[in-house]
Design a protein around this motif. Structure first.
Motif, short mmCIF file in Angstrom:
data_model
loop_
_atom_site.label_atom_id
_atom_site.label_comp_id
_atom_site.label_asym_id
_atom_site.label_seq_id
_atom_site.Cartn_x
_atom_site.Cartn_y
_atom_site.Cartn_z
N LEU A 151 89.92 -27.88 -36.47
CA LEU A 151 91.14 -27.28 -37.04
C LEU A 151 90.80 -26.05 -37.87
O LEU A 151 91.47 -25.01 -37.77
N VAL A 152 89.76 -26.18 -38.68
CA VAL A 152 89.34 -25.07 -39.55
C VAL A 152 88.93 -23.87 -38.70
O VAL A 152 89.18 -22.72 -39.07
N GLU A 153 88.33 -24.15 -37.55
CA GLU A 153 87.89 -23.07 -36.66
C GLU A 153 89.07 -22.49 -35.85
O GLU A 153 89.21 -21.27 -35.72
N GLU A 154 89.92 -23.38 -35.35
CA GLU A 154 90.95 -22.97 -34.39
C GLU A 154 92.20 -22.36 -35.05
O GLU A 154 92.76 -21.38 -34.54
N PHE A 155 92.62 -22.95 -36.18
CA PHE A 155 93.90 -22.54 -36.77
C PHE A 155 93.94 -21.06 -37.19
O PHE A 155 94.90 -20.35 -36.84
N PRO A 156 92.93 -20.56 -37.95
CA PRO A 156 93.02 -19.15 -38.38
C PRO A 156 93.14 -18.18 -37.20
O PRO A 156 93.87 -17.19 -37.29
N LYS A 157 92.44 -18.50 -36.10
CA LYS A 157 92.52 -17.62 -34.91
C LYS A 157 93.95 -17.62 -34.35
O LYS A 157 94.48 -16.58 -33.97
N GLU A 158 94.54 -18.81 -34.30
CA GLU A 158 95.91 -18.91 -33.77
C GLU A 158 96.91 -18.19 -34.69
O GLU A 158 97.86 -17.56 -34.21
N LYS A 159 96.65 -18.29 -36.00
CA LYS A 159 97.55 -17.64 -36.97
C LYS A 159 97.48 -16.11 -36.78
O LYS A 159 98.51 -15.44 -36.76
N ILE A 160 96.27 -15.62 -36.60
CA ILE A 160 96.09 -14.16 -36.38
C ILE A 160 96.79 -13.75 -35.08
O ILE A 160 97.50 -12.73 -35.03
N THR A 161 96.61 -14.54 -34.04
CA THR A 161 97.25 -14.23 -32.75
C THR A 161 98.77 -14.15 -32.93
O THR A 161 99.43 -13.26 -32.39
N TYR A 162 99.32 -15.11 -33.70
CA TYR A 162 100.77 -15.12 -33.95
C TYR A 162 101.19 -13.85 -34.68
O TYR A 162 102.14 -13.16 -34.27
N GLU A 163 100.50 -13.55 -35.77
CA GLU A 163 100.87 -12.39 -36.60
C GLU A 163 100.77 -11.08 -35.79
O GLU A 163 101.62 -10.21 -35.92
N THR A 164 99.73 -11.00 -34.97
CA THR A 164 99.55 -9.80 -34.13
C THR A 164 100.72 -9.67 -33.14
O THR A 164 101.26 -8.57 -32.95
N ALA A 165 101.11 -10.80 -32.54
CA ALA A 165 102.21 -10.77 -31.56
C ALA A 165 103.52 -10.35 -32.24
O ALA A 165 104.27 -9.53 -31.69
N ILE A 166 103.76 -10.87 -33.44
CA ILE A 166 105.00 -10.53 -34.14
C ILE A 166 105.02 -9.04 -34.51
O ILE A 166 106.02 -8.34 -34.32
N ARG A 167 103.87 -8.57 -35.02
CA ARG A 167 103.79 -7.14 -35.41
C ARG A 167 104.06 -6.23 -34.21
O ARG A 167 104.71 -5.21 -34.33
N SER A 186 114.54 -13.09 -30.94
CA SER A 186 115.01 -13.15 -32.33
C SER A 186 113.87 -13.64 -33.21
O SER A 186 113.16 -14.59 -32.86
N ILE A 187 113.71 -13.00 -34.38
CA ILE A 187 112.65 -13.44 -35.30
C ILE A 187 113.27 -14.02 -36.58
O ILE A 187 112.68 -13.98 -37.65
N LYS A 188 114.47 -14.60 -36.43
CA LYS A 188 115.17 -15.09 -37.63
C LYS A 188 114.43 -16.24 -38.34
O LYS A 188 114.68 -16.49 -39.51
N PHE A 189 113.54 -16.93 -37.65
CA PHE A 189 112.81 -18.02 -38.31
C PHE A 189 111.38 -17.61 -38.70
O PHE A 189 110.58 -18.44 -39.09
N HIS A 190 111.09 -16.34 -38.57
CA HIS A 190 109.72 -15.88 -38.82
C HIS A 190 109.25 -16.16 -40.25
O HIS A 190 108.13 -16.63 -40.46
N VAL A 191 110.11 -15.90 -41.22
CA VAL A 191 109.69 -16.06 -42.62
C VAL A 191 109.40 -17.53 -42.97
O VAL A 191 108.29 -17.84 -43.43
N LEU A 217 102.88 -21.84 -41.99
CA LEU A 217 101.50 -21.50 -41.59
C LEU A 217 100.61 -21.34 -42.82
O LEU A 217 99.46 -21.80 -42.83
N LEU A 218 101.19 -20.74 -43.83
CA LEU A 218 100.44 -20.53 -45.08
C LEU A 218 100.07 -21.87 -45.71
O LEU A 218 98.97 -22.04 -46.25
N ALA A 219 100.99 -22.82 -45.64
CA ALA A 219 100.73 -24.15 -46.20
C ALA A 219 99.53 -24.80 -45.50
O ALA A 219 98.68 -25.43 -46.14
N ILE A 220 99.46 -24.62 -44.18
CA ILE A 220 98.32 -25.18 -43.44
C ILE A 220 97.03 -24.46 -43.83
O ILE A 220 96.00 -25.08 -44.07
N GLU A 221 97.13 -23.15 -43.93
CA GLU A 221 95.95 -22.35 -44.29
C GLU A 221 95.39 -22.81 -45.64
O GLU A 221 94.18 -23.01 -45.78
N GLU A 222 96.28 -23.00 -46.60
CA GLU A 222 95.85 -23.45 -47.94
C GLU A 222 95.24 -24.85 -47.87
O GLU A 222 94.21 -25.13 -48.46
N PHE A 223 95.88 -25.71 -47.09
CA PHE A 223 95.41 -27.09 -46.94
C PHE A 223 94.00 -27.12 -46.34
O PHE A 223 93.12 -27.85 -46.82
#
Lengths: 234, 105
Positions: free
Chosen positions: B27-43, B84-89, B95-101
């Motif tokens: 999880l520690v290895e996989e999650f940050p990569k997925e989070k970056i992929t998500y953020e890149t796609a949204i941007r 629609s990105i209405k649920f993005h925030v 995602l941040l909660a998982i990152e902190e955890f």
């Protein structure tokens, strides 16, 4: 029963491998992050169950399903509950596990498959009219599927038989006579009291022996005419 | 917002500490990569890419027993399908909660 896992998420593959490890009869032979790699493996190995995530990169799970007929059982594993109804349109799909998969649900699925495999064997045993191109052999309470064209020869070994298949020899507690009844006589022939051979695998025949793979197998005097009749002699 | 926890992982590992540690490491290895992929796609407003990665991230919410966030992810995935990105925030907060955890491991 053996299986492979296809899922692009490492965490999902780890979960399935852990669930499999809790069932002694289950053996994971491979983990793949895409369907293409799995197809290469499936072309060279006999598998009972494929755990397949429908959302795999490259070749999708649906494409994968369309590539194969029902050579093995498929258990769908995905977070996408919307696919559940569509999944059952495919004959090979025997179950649908929604993530996160609990051990209780996983075990139920495996028992279901186990039952279907055992009943398939029982059906074959009860109905001599049914001819297939496969046989299931019972080894340590595991039913291992062998395609006829993978069997080279079968040798009697006391209370056991040795089934020499391509790449592996299986020791099964039965008699040559009993297994012979389950084989098709267009391919298999008993050429000695201790040997049944797959005649399509013969490399050559010399004097009173045949060569299959690297094994020289004796031909009994009484079996020789029968064997010669079956060969396409020039 | 629900808090990530190890209930499911503990149940799955059933006392198998080796598996538990190995799994958390994944999880520690996989999650940050997925989070970056998500953020890149949204941007990049790559909705198709965002749908795919949200679908994958959904499973992480499940693994970490975050029921409400999972429902949110399902809604987000559907919204992204209609661009629609209405649920993005709120999704980003989850995602941040998982990152902190995961930082605690």
């Amino acid at each position: 029963m053996n299986c492979i896992i296809i899922d692009d998420e490492k965490a999902a593959r780890a979960i399935l491998a852990q669930l499999c490890s809790k069932i002694p009869a289950m053996e994971v032979l491979g983990e793949f992050d895409g369907a293409m790699e799995a197809i290469k493996f499936l072309n060279n190995n006999i598998i009972d169950i494929v755990f397949l995530d429908i959302h795999t990169p490259g070749l999708s799970g649906v494409d994968f399903l369309q590539t194969f007929t029902n050579n093995f059982k498929i258990v769908m594993t995905t977070s996408d509950t919307n696919f559940a109804i569509k999944a059952y349109e495919y004959e090979a799909i025997v179950d649908y596990l929604v993530k996160p998969i609990t051990f209780k649900r996983f075990e139920k699925s495996i028992r279901k498959i186990e039952k279907s495999l055992v009943s398939a064997v029982a059906q074959t045993n009860n109905d001599t009219e049914v001819t297939t191109d496969t046989i299931y052999i019972n080894i340590d309470r595991r039913l291992i599927k062998l395609k006829f064209d993978q069997i080279l020869f079968i040798e009697a070994d006391g209370d056991y038989i040795l089934v020499a298949a391509i790449g592996k020899v299986h020791r099964v507690h039965t008699t040559l006579k009993k297994i012979k009844e389950k084989l098709v006589d267009t391919i298999f022939l008993q050429i000695h009291r201790s040997f049944v051979i797959n005649i399509t695998k013969i490399i050559d025949i010399q004097d009173n022996s045949v060569l299959i793979d690297k094994k020289v197998i004796p031909i009994s005097r009484s079996s020789r005419p029968n064997l010669m009749k079956r060969l396409n002699l020039v | 917002m629900d808090i990530p926890n190890l209930h499911y992982i503990n149940e799955l590992s059933a006392g198998d500490l080796y598996f538990k540690q190995k799994f958390i490491a994944i999880l520690v290895e996989e999650f940050p990569k997925e989070k970056i992929t998500y953020e890149t796609a949204i941007r990049a407003l790559d909705y198709k890419g965002a749908v795919q990665i949200v679908h994958k991230l959904k499973h992480k919410f499940n693994i970490l027993s975050m029921t409400s966030s999972y429902i949110l992810a399902v809604e987000h995935e559907e919204a992204l399908k209609v661009e629609s990105i209405k649920f993005h925030v709120p999704f980003g907060r989850a995602l941040l909660a998982i990152e902190e955890f995961l930082k605690s491991f």
